[in-house]
Structure formats: structure tokens, C-alpha cells
Motif scaffolding. Structure first.
Motif, PDB file in Angstrom:
ATOM      1  N   HIS A  54      -4.943   3.077  -6.061  1.00 43.35           N
ATOM      2  CA  HIS A  54      -3.798   3.831  -5.461  1.00 43.35           C
ATOM      3  C   HIS A  54      -3.582   5.042  -6.957  1.00 43.35           C
ATOM      4  CE1 HIS A  54      -0.014   5.173  -4.161  1.00 43.35           C
ATOM      5  NE2 HIS A  54       1.068   4.226  -5.766  1.00 43.35           N
ATOM      6  N   VAL A  55      -3.630   6.305  -6.966  1.00 40.63           N
ATOM      7  CA  VAL A  55      -3.783   7.422  -7.299  1.00 40.63           C
ATOM      8  C   VAL A  55      -2.399   7.063  -8.287  1.00 40.63           C
ATOM      9  CG1 VAL A  55      -3.263   9.596  -7.964  1.00 40.63           C
ATOM     10  CG2 VAL A  55      -4.386   8.970  -5.875  1.00 40.63           C
ATOM     11  N   ASP A  56      -1.121   6.677  -8.094  1.00 44.16           N
ATOM     12  CA  ASP A  56      -0.172   6.337  -9.239  1.00 44.16           C
ATOM     13  C   ASP A  56      -0.600   4.673 -10.554  1.00 44.16           C
ATOM     14  OD1 ASP A  56       1.097   8.557  -8.423  1.00 44.16           O
ATOM     15  OD2 ASP A  56       2.476   7.034  -7.023  1.00 44.16           O
ATOM     16  N   ARG A  57      -1.101   4.678  -9.959  1.00 46.81           N
ATOM     17  CA  ARG A  57      -1.870   3.763 -10.997  1.00 46.81           C
ATOM     18  C   ARG A  57      -3.210   3.771 -11.895  1.00 46.81           C
ATOM     19  NH1 ARG A  57      -0.461  -2.331  -9.390  1.00 46.81           N
ATOM     20  NH2 ARG A  57       0.601  -1.792  -7.031  1.00 46.81           N
ATOM     21  N   CYS A 108     -12.493  10.500   4.395  1.00 48.85           N
ATOM     22  CA  CYS A 108     -11.413  10.398   5.010  1.00 48.85           C
ATOM     23  C   CYS A 108      -9.838  11.058   4.406  1.00 48.85           C
ATOM     24  CB  CYS A 108     -11.112   8.709   5.140  1.00 48.85           C
ATOM     25  SG  CYS A 108      -9.809   9.032   7.458  1.00 48.85           S
ATOM     26  N   SER A 109      -9.181  11.301   5.199  1.00 46.80           N
ATOM     27  CA  SER A 109      -7.331  11.450   4.670  1.00 46.80           C
ATOM     28  C   SER A 109      -6.669  10.784   4.759  1.00 46.80           C
ATOM     29  CB  SER A 109      -6.819  12.533   5.977  1.00 46.80           C
ATOM     30  OG  SER A 109      -6.802  11.860   6.733  1.00 46.80           O
ATOM     31  N   ASN A 110      -5.658  10.583   4.499  1.00 46.88           N
ATOM     32  CA  ASN A 110      -4.802   9.814   4.392  1.00 46.88           C
ATOM     33  C   ASN A 110      -4.252   8.849   5.667  1.00 46.88           C
ATOM     34  OD1 ASN A 110      -3.963  12.086   1.955  1.00 46.88           O
ATOM     35  ND2 ASN A 110      -2.342  10.084   1.228  1.00 46.88           N
ATOM     36  N   ASN A 111      -4.748   7.245   5.270  1.00 39.85           N
ATOM     37  CA  ASN A 111      -4.055   6.551   6.679  1.00 39.85           C
ATOM     38  C   ASN A 111      -2.654   5.868   6.230  1.00 39.85           C
ATOM     39  OD1 ASN A 111      -6.894   4.530   7.179  1.00 39.85           O
ATOM     40  ND2 ASN A 111      -6.988   6.853   6.619  1.00 39.85           N
ATOM     41  N   TYR A 112      -2.449   5.801   7.336  1.00 42.31           N
ATOM     42  CA  TYR A 112      -1.008   4.765   7.160  1.00 42.31           C
ATOM     43  C   TYR A 112      -1.382   3.584   8.643  1.00 42.31           C
ATOM     44  CZ  TYR A 112      -0.409   7.422  11.631  1.00 42.31           C
ATOM     45  OH  TYR A 112      -0.319   8.003  13.371  1.00 42.31           O
ATOM     46  N   GLY A 113      -0.716   2.995   8.345  1.00 47.53           N
ATOM     47  CA  GLY A 113      -0.637   1.581   9.484  1.00 47.53           C
ATOM     48  C   GLY A 113       0.174   0.233   9.332  1.00 47.53           C
ATOM     49  N   LYS A 171       2.231   2.763  -0.766  1.00 53.68           N
ATOM     50  CA  LYS A 171       1.745   4.618  -0.555  1.00 53.68           C
ATOM     51  C   LYS A 171       2.937   4.911   0.254  1.00 53.68           C
ATOM     52  CE  LYS A 171      -2.545   4.048  -1.264  1.00 53.68           C
ATOM     53  NZ  LYS A 171      -3.343   2.518  -2.192  1.00 53.68           N
ATOM     54  N   LEU A 172       2.757   5.995   0.232  1.00 55.16           N
ATOM     55  CA  LEU A 172       4.462   7.693   0.995  1.00 55.16           C
ATOM     56  C   LEU A 172       5.154   5.908   1.690  1.00 55.16           C
ATOM     57  CD1 LEU A 172       6.062   9.170  -0.013  1.00 55.16           C
ATOM     58  CD2 LEU A 172       4.918  10.676   1.804  1.00 55.16           C
ATOM     59  N   ILE A 173       4.197   5.935   3.158  1.00 54.43           N
ATOM     60  CA  ILE A 173       4.857   5.265   4.395  1.00 54.43           C
ATOM     61  C   ILE A 173       5.738   4.114   4.005  1.00 54.43           C
ATOM     62  CG2 ILE A 173       4.643   4.911   6.334  1.00 54.43           C
ATOM     63  CD1 ILE A 173       3.253   7.989   7.142  1.00 54.43           C
ATOM     64  N   PRO A 174       4.794   3.167   4.016  1.00 52.39           N
ATOM     65  CA  PRO A 174       5.147   2.143   3.660  1.00 52.39           C
ATOM     66  C   PRO A 174       6.642   1.660   2.606  1.00 52.39           C
ATOM     67  CG  PRO A 174       3.185   2.589   2.711  1.00 52.39           C
ATOM     68  CD  PRO A 174       3.530   3.208   3.397  1.00 52.39           C
ATOM     69  N   LEU A 175       6.352   2.612   1.343  1.00 50.97           N
ATOM     70  CA  LEU A 175       6.777   2.337   0.353  1.00 50.97           C
ATOM     71  C   LEU A 175       8.697   2.493   1.331  1.00 50.97           C
ATOM     72  CD1 LEU A 175       7.822   1.817  -2.785  1.00 50.97           C
ATOM     73  CD2 LEU A 175       6.965   3.750  -2.629  1.00 50.97           C
ATOM     74  N   PHE A 176       8.415   4.203   1.620  1.00 49.97           N
ATOM     75  CA  PHE A 176       9.388   4.150   2.069  1.00 49.97           C
ATOM     76  C   PHE A 176      10.184   3.861   3.261  1.00 49.97           C
ATOM     77  CE2 PHE A 176      10.372   9.228   0.522  1.00 49.97           C
ATOM     78  CZ  PHE A 176       9.228   8.106  -1.454  1.00 49.97           C
ATOM     79  N   ILE A 177       9.261   2.963   4.103  1.00 53.03           N
ATOM     80  CA  ILE A 177       9.991   2.344   5.357  1.00 53.03           C
ATOM     81  C   ILE A 177      10.601   1.278   4.331  1.00 53.03           C
ATOM     82  CG2 ILE A 177       9.383   0.120   6.847  1.00 53.03           C
ATOM     83  CD1 ILE A 177       7.278   2.261   7.620  1.00 53.03           C
ATOM     84  N   ASN A 178       9.869   0.170   3.424  1.00 45.28           N
ATOM     85  CA  ASN A 178      11.322  -0.749   3.066  1.00 45.28           C
ATOM     86  C   ASN A 178      11.501  -0.383   2.167  1.00 45.28           C
ATOM     87  OD1 ASN A 178      10.221  -3.456   1.981  1.00 45.28           O
ATOM     88  ND2 ASN A 178       9.603  -3.058  -0.639  1.00 45.28           N
ATOM     89  N   ASN A 179      11.978   0.958   1.089  1.00 48.06           N
ATOM     90  CA  ASN A 179      13.254   0.875   1.005  1.00 48.06           C
ATOM     91  C   ASN A 179      14.711   1.368   1.665  1.00 48.06           C
ATOM     92  OD1 ASN A 179      11.738   1.147  -0.959  1.00 48.06           O
ATOM     93  ND2 ASN A 179      11.654   3.005  -2.219  1.00 48.06           N
ATOM     94  N   ILE A 180      13.885   1.977   2.729  1.00 45.26           N
ATOM     95  CA  ILE A 180      15.130   2.445   3.671  1.00 45.26           C
ATOM     96  C   ILE A 180      15.812   1.079   4.369  1.00 45.26           C
ATOM     97  CG2 ILE A 180      15.265   3.008   6.112  1.00 45.26           C
ATOM     98  CD1 ILE A 180      13.540   5.161   5.405  1.00 45.26           C
ATOM     99  N   ILE A 181      14.833   0.191   4.377  1.00 43.96           N
ATOM    100  CA  ILE A 181      15.367  -0.841   5.286  1.00 43.96           C
ATOM    101  C   ILE A 181      15.586  -1.655   4.212  1.00 43.96           C
ATOM    102  CG2 ILE A 181      14.280  -3.716   4.706  1.00 43.96           C
ATOM    103  CD1 ILE A 181      11.748  -2.694   6.029  1.00 43.96           C
TER     104      ILE A 181
END
Ligand SMILES: Cc1cn([C@H]2C[C@H](O)[C@@H](COP(=O)(O)OP(=O)(O)O[C@H]3O[C@H](CO)[C@@H](O)[C@H](O)[C@H]3O)O2)c(=O)[nH]c1=O
Length: 347
Positions: free
Chosen positions: A86-89, A182-187, A194-204
Motif C-alpha cells: 500500500h503506497v500510503d503506508r 501489473c496494473s491496479n487490481n480489484y475484486g 485500497k480505493l475500491i473496497p475502502l469506498f465500498i466500505n465507507n458507502i456502506i
């Protein structure tokens, strides 16, 4: 064939382990993982009892343990995914990235070299890397396998360094290797930092969606199972001492991706349109933030016949559905480690 897969309890690693365990019952798959905050054996519950699968809890920074392990198990091949990712870490704790990503990789290379002592027939060390080693692109252009390395974050510098060490062991000791970037993975199963799961969690949880800077940063997104399929192909058919770039041909500006995610989440949650977008909060930028990554994946396409099989719309839908129906997984992984790095360090 005995294959050591490092980082197999992590996000990408667990998808690779599952694919190999299921597809190759004749191979013995050893999953080595330190089980740090991002590694979770829950990710592999469905295959943990398979006869061709074994788990080993060891940290790759432990030189002695790694050396003993190679002597005991005599691994024919290594697929090396274990990494701090994780880049931020990496911005707040660069040293741990050097320890795991550089020293850890060296420990594996040394143990592999010592085990086979130059008799490398049928052996291979496969290093899984990132497109971030190439640095940043402007508004146009693509990373190819010959693009010069120009890493900008402590994370990408550590991955670039480990790529260089793998190549150096190939040149110096004749160690057979292959690398993919490889480029950015999601799933499913991605840790919610990471962007996608963090934002899903925050939306929830109806908490802010911290978009760094103006959100006009571009990433190329690939569904994780397609990455695992590419790794299988490179491992079996990739040429020795070569690099293969892997990408989704799927560029999104962060802000557009976040709006798309909000739209799909609102539809799923039965919210009125626009509800989740109200959570978007533009925040202070990530230091050294790379503007754009985009991959030219034509080499792996032409040489090995790989291309992504899942569209972004399908992949995002699978991912959202998975997080919504795995609330317990989300709760358990977010209860310990702090996942929202923006709040912690840039506010
Ligand atoms: C976590 C977070 C991220 N972002 C931005 C930063 C990036 O431009 C984009 C994606 O961020 P991240 O999900 O952290 O991923 P990124 O920095 O691109 O790096 C990923 O993709 C790389 C491959 O390109 C991998 O090698 C890394 O291990 C992986 O972490 O979204 C935000 O705007 N807000 C956030 O809260």
C-alpha cells in the motif's frame, strides 16, 4: 512439481493459490504467508482441505527460516507475491517496505540459488511486480516492457529494487526467472485500504469518501481473477528472463470511477440516485502522487494469447455483490488494522 507461492493469503495471492490448487491437482502448492494485516486464511477456506495444498506461516524477512524451508521442501518453483503493497503506508513507514519487498525477495532468491546450486533444469523463480516501477505517465502514452524504471514512491522504489535483484540473479548466477508488472487490481477479498473496497466500505457505513487532490488521477483497473489467469500463463508459457506487462485496457480517472461506484452502490442499496456521491470529500493529495498509469499489454496478448475476460462493469458488480454479502469478513478485517490512511496521516 512443488510450487512455493508467497503471499498466498493476501488478495492477489489467494486468487492465484485457488487457481493453481484447483487447476493442477498434480502440483503440490505451498502457500507461505506471514499473515500480516492484509493476509487472511479466510480467503482460502474453500480450498484449505485439498490434498495438494499446504499452508506455512513464515515471514520472508526471516533469512534462517526461509533457508531451512527450502532445504526441507525442495521447492521446484517459486511464485513470489508476498509484499507490502500500500503506497500510503510506504510514505509513513518506508523501512518496512525495504525489509519485506527487497530483503524478503533476496532471502528467497538466495535460498532458491543455494538449493539448486546452478542445476536449474525445470526450475523457475517468478516475481510478481507492479506497473508503478515505471513512474508516471502524462495524459498520453503507455508503459511497455522497455519503459525505463522511474519509481516515485517508497513502495514503487522497493518493488523496482526487487525487480532489479531478480534480473541481477538471472545475469549473475543463471537463475531462471520471469517477471510480470501489473496494473491496479480489484475484486473480492481486497483489503479495504485500497480505493475500491475502502469506498465500498465507507458507502456502506455512510462515512466520507476521501478523494485525493482533485481526483484527476488515472489508473488502469483489472479484475483480480484475470490477473491470476495471466500469472498462470506467464508461469507456464512465459519466456525465461522476460518481463510481461499485464493491464486491463481500462483507464479511469479516480473521480469518474468513484462516481460510477457510487451509482452502482446506490442502485444495490436501494438509495435515491446521488445519495452516495454526497459522501465524496476532496482531501489533501497523496505526496508524490503519480498522475497516470496505463499499460500496453500487447506482448502478453500476442505471445501468450491473454486478454481480460471480465468487463469492468461485470467485475465491479461481482465485487460490490461480494462485499455486500460478506459483511462479516469486512467487519473482521477492519476491526484490527486501521484501514483509512487518509484520516490517519494527511488530515
Ligand atoms: C486509498 C485512496 C486512494 N485514492 C487514489 C490514489 C490513487 O490515484 C488511486 C488508487 O489508489 P490505491 O487503491 O491506493 O492504489 P495505487 O496507489 O494506485 O496502487 C495500487 O496499484 C498498484 C498497481 O498500479 C499496486 O502495485 C499497488 O500495490 C496497489 O496498492 O486512488 C484516493 O483518492 N483516496 C483514497 O482514499
Amino acid at each position: 512439481m512443488k510450487i512455493l507461492i508467497t503471499g498466498g493469503a493476501g488478495f492477489i495471492g489467494s486468487h492465484v493459490v485457488r487457481l493453481f490448487v484447483k487447476k493442477y491437482p498434480d502440483y503440490q502448492i505451498y502457500n507461505l504467508d506471514a499473515l500480516t494485516y492484509a493476509g487472511n486464511l479466510e480467503n482460502l477456506k474453500d480450498i484449505e482441505k485439498e490434498p495438494n495444498y499446504a499452508f506455512i506461516k513464515v515471514d520472508i524477512t526471516d533469512e534462517h527460516a526461509i533457508s531451512e524451508l527450502f532445504k526441507t521442501y525442495k521447492f521446484d518453483n517459486v511464485i513470489h507475491l508476498a509484499a507490502e503493497s500500500h503506497v500510503d503506508r510506504s510514505i509513513t513507514d518506508p523501512l518496512s517496505f525495504v525489509k519485506t519487498n527487497v530483503i524478503g525477495t533476496l532471502n528467497l532468491l538466495n535460498a532458491f540459488k543455494e538449493l539448486w546450486k546452478g542445476d536449474f533444469e525445470g526450475k523457475r523463480f517468478y516475481h510478481i511486480s507492479t506497473d508503478e516501477v515505471y513512474g508516471t505517465l502524462g495524459e498520453t502514452g503507455l508503459f511497455t516492457e522497455t519503459t525505463s524504471y522511474d519509481p516515485n514512491s517508497p513502495y514503487s522504489a522497493s518493488k523496482a529494487s526487487s525487480d532489479h535483484f531478480v534480473r541481477a540473479y538471472g545475469e549473475t548466477y543463471g537463475l531462471p526467472f520471469v517477471i510480470s508488472n501489473c496494473s491496479n487490481n480489484y475484486g473480492q477479498n481486497q483489503f479495504p485500504e485500497k480505493l475500491i473496497p475502502l469506498f465500498i466500505n465507507n458507502i456502506i457505513n455512510k462515512t466520507p469518501l476521501p478523494v485525493y487532490g482533485d481526483g484527476n488521477y488515472t489508473r488502469d483497473w483489472l479484475y483480480v481473477v484475470d490477473h491470476a489467469i495471466a500469472i498462470d500463463l506467464v508461469f507456464h508459457k512465459g519466456k525465461n528472463a522476460e518481463t510481461y506487462n499485464i493491464g486491463g485496457f481500462n483507464e479511469w480517472k479516480n473521480i469518474d470511477l468513484v462516481k460510477e461506484l457510487c451509482k452502482q452502490m446506490d442502485a444495490k442499496l436501494g438509495n435515491p440516485e446521488g445519495t452516495s456521491e454526497q459522501l465524496i470529500t476532496f482531501v489533501k493529495d497523496r505526496p508524490g502522487h503519480d498522475l497516470r498509469y496505463a499499460i500496453d499489454a500487447s506482448k502478453i496478448n500476442k505471445e501468450l494469447g491473454w486478454s481480460p475476460s471480465v468487463t469492468f462493469q461485470e467485475g465491479l458488480k461481482i465485487t460490490i455483490d461480494w462485499y455486500l454479502s460478506n459483511a462479516n469478513w469486512l467487519k473482521s478485517v477492519t476491526s484490527g488494522a486501521y484501514q483509512n490512511y487518509y484520516e490517519k496521516q494527511y488530515s
